[in-house]
Enzyme design. Structure first.
Site, short mmCIF file in Angstrom:
data_model
loop_
_atom_site.label_atom_id
_atom_site.label_comp_id
_atom_site.label_asym_id
_atom_site.label_seq_id
_atom_site.Cartn_x
_atom_site.Cartn_y
_atom_site.Cartn_z
N CYS A 181 0.87 -1.18 0.00
CA CYS A 181 0.00 0.00 0.00
C CYS A 181 0.90 1.22 0.00
O CYS A 181 1.71 1.40 0.92
CB CYS A 181 -0.88 -0.03 1.25
SG CYS A 181 -1.91 1.43 1.43
N ASN A 209 -18.27 5.12 0.79
CA ASN A 209 -18.35 5.49 2.23
C ASN A 209 -19.68 6.07 2.72
O ASN A 209 -19.86 6.22 3.92
CB ASN A 209 -17.23 6.46 2.62
CG ASN A 209 -15.85 5.88 2.37
OD1 ASN A 209 -15.74 4.70 2.08
ND2 ASN A 209 -14.81 6.69 2.47
N ASN A 265 -11.86 2.61 11.43
CA ASN A 265 -10.84 2.46 12.45
C ASN A 265 -10.61 3.84 13.07
O ASN A 265 -10.08 4.73 12.42
CB ASN A 265 -9.57 1.92 11.76
CG ASN A 265 -8.57 1.39 12.75
OD1 ASN A 265 -8.83 1.32 13.96
ND2 ASN A 265 -7.41 1.01 12.25
N CYS A 306 -4.83 0.96 5.31
CA CYS A 306 -4.69 1.94 4.24
C CYS A 306 -5.58 3.15 4.53
O CYS A 306 -6.66 3.03 5.06
CB CYS A 306 -5.10 1.31 2.92
SG CYS A 306 -3.97 0.03 2.46
#
Ligand code: SAH
Ligand code: SF4
Length: 355
Positions: free
Chosen positions: A111, A225, A299, A342
């Site tokens: 990544c 999202n 997260n 990421c």
């Protein structure tokens, strides 16, 4: 003989074949020498001109007085419980870039970042909170890949996937991203197949169209999202300019190959994007073009105003989408415990285990 000005950077690491051609031309060498240097640097990972056994001793000496081959230095490495490793790399101007090496059984996913910071200001994202410092050059993106494969002794011949999902909006720096892509996928070098490279965007519609004009090109991922313009504009300012309808139209007209799918990355944020209605709207959006869906639990990071979804809501959305016939996976973010997932590379957690 006319004396040559030294290379401005004094460093050949990360150069494209075209740049190596110019270097050879300056040295009065034939073009095929550039291809040999390219092959030595990227396929054999040679870093000392003496290792370039495909070149004459005389040329090796002249190259040594022109330039070194010095990849980006790893400043800090943090290992996650799942074996992903996040690295901070030092750039020549003192800026830093971050990238992650994720090993799997028969391959690795790398990544990498396309910018230092990001201008898109998504409110849930740690990189967005930094603002934009600058674009990375193609050499700096190629450099992240080379530093990772060299550091991790990634075996030549074992496949790598490259995802532009680190810091930055790749479509804001598309020229450099494509230059890096051509170097990384060139058959004489690392020869990463184009379909193993993915560029992820927050939804810059003109950039999506421009990417579609390249052939070959990397695959496309969209960070969706949210499923309503209202919520998406709240968390992703880009949506106020290019809303969901414009986005869907841009994705429908993206020229896909026969088996190609557009990846929809969908971060579930508690109370914003994790409801049953979201699942329904996501299914409708995804059904408008060939796609696969990647569900990602948010997260949280210190200072973030958002929180992770309930496991039950995450699983319910996954099941609903699968029942509707979508290809869906749940990415239990690799490297989550090191802020190495990421898109959140700018997050430095003091409790990380540095190696
Ligand atoms: N700028 C590009 C690529 C980098 S971000 C883009 O937005 O697509 C890569 C992914 O990480 C995006 O899908 C983004 O939505 C996601 N992401 C950002 N912050 C995150 C967080 N805290 N938790 C989970 N995913 C996050
Ligand atoms: Fe930039 Fe992507 Fe973060 Fe948005 S999610 S701020 S586009 S890195």
């Amino acid at each position: 003989m006319e004396s040559l000005l030294p290379l401005s950077s004094g460093n050949a690491a990360g150069m494209s074949l075209g740049e190596l051609n110019s270097l050879c031309q300056r040295l009065g060498e034939a073009k095929y020498r550039a291809a040999q240097i390219f092959e030595g640097m990227y396929r054999h990972r040679w870093r000392d001109w003496n290792q370039f056994s495909n070149l004459s001793k005389d040329l090796r000496g002249r190259l040594a007085s022109e330039a070194r081959v010095e990849w980006l230095a790893i400043e800090q490495s943090v290992v996650s419980s799942d074996a992903s490793v996040k690295h901070t790399l030092k750039l020549a101007d003192g800026c830093e870039t971050e990238c992650v090496y994720m090993p799997y059984e028969n391959r690795a996913t790398l990544c990498i970042s396309s910018q230092v910071g990001c201008a898109m200001a998504c409110s849930f994202c740690a990189t967005g909170a930094m603002g934009i410092k600058r674009n990375l050059t193609a050499a700096e993106m190629v450099g992240q890949v080379m530093s990772l494969v060299i550091h991790h002794k990634h075996p030549n011949g074992t496949p790598i996937n490259i995802v532009f999902m680190g810091m930055g909006e790749p479509l804001h720096n598309l020229g450099h991203v494509m230059d890096a892509f051509f170097t990384l996928s060139h058959p004489k070098g690392m020869a990463v197949p184009p379909w193993r490279v993915t560029v992820s965007t927050s939804g810059l519609v003109p950039g999506i169209a421009r990417l579609g004009e390249y052939n070959p090109r990397p695959r496309l991922a969209l960070s969706l999202n949210a499923t309503s313009d209202d919520v998406r504009s709240k968390i992703m300012p880009v949506n106020s300019v290019w809303g969901l309808e414009k986005l869907a139209l841009a994705l429908r007209s993206f020229p896909l190959g026969p088996d190609e799918l557009i990846t929809l990355e969908y971060v579930l944020i508690a109370g914003y994007s994790d409801s049953a209605e979201d699942a329904e709207r996501l299914s409708r959006f995804a059904g408008r073009f060939p796609s696969k869906i990647n569900l990602i639990p948010y997260n949280s990071w210190p200072g973030s105003a958002f929180s992770s979804p309930d496991e039950a809501d995450l699983n319910r959305m996954g099941r609903y989408l699968a029942e509707r016939g979508h290809i869906v996976s749940i990415r239990r973010s690799r490297g989550q415990d090191i802020g190495g997932a990421c898109g959140q590379l700018a997050f430095h957690n003091r409790s990380e285990r540095a190696i």
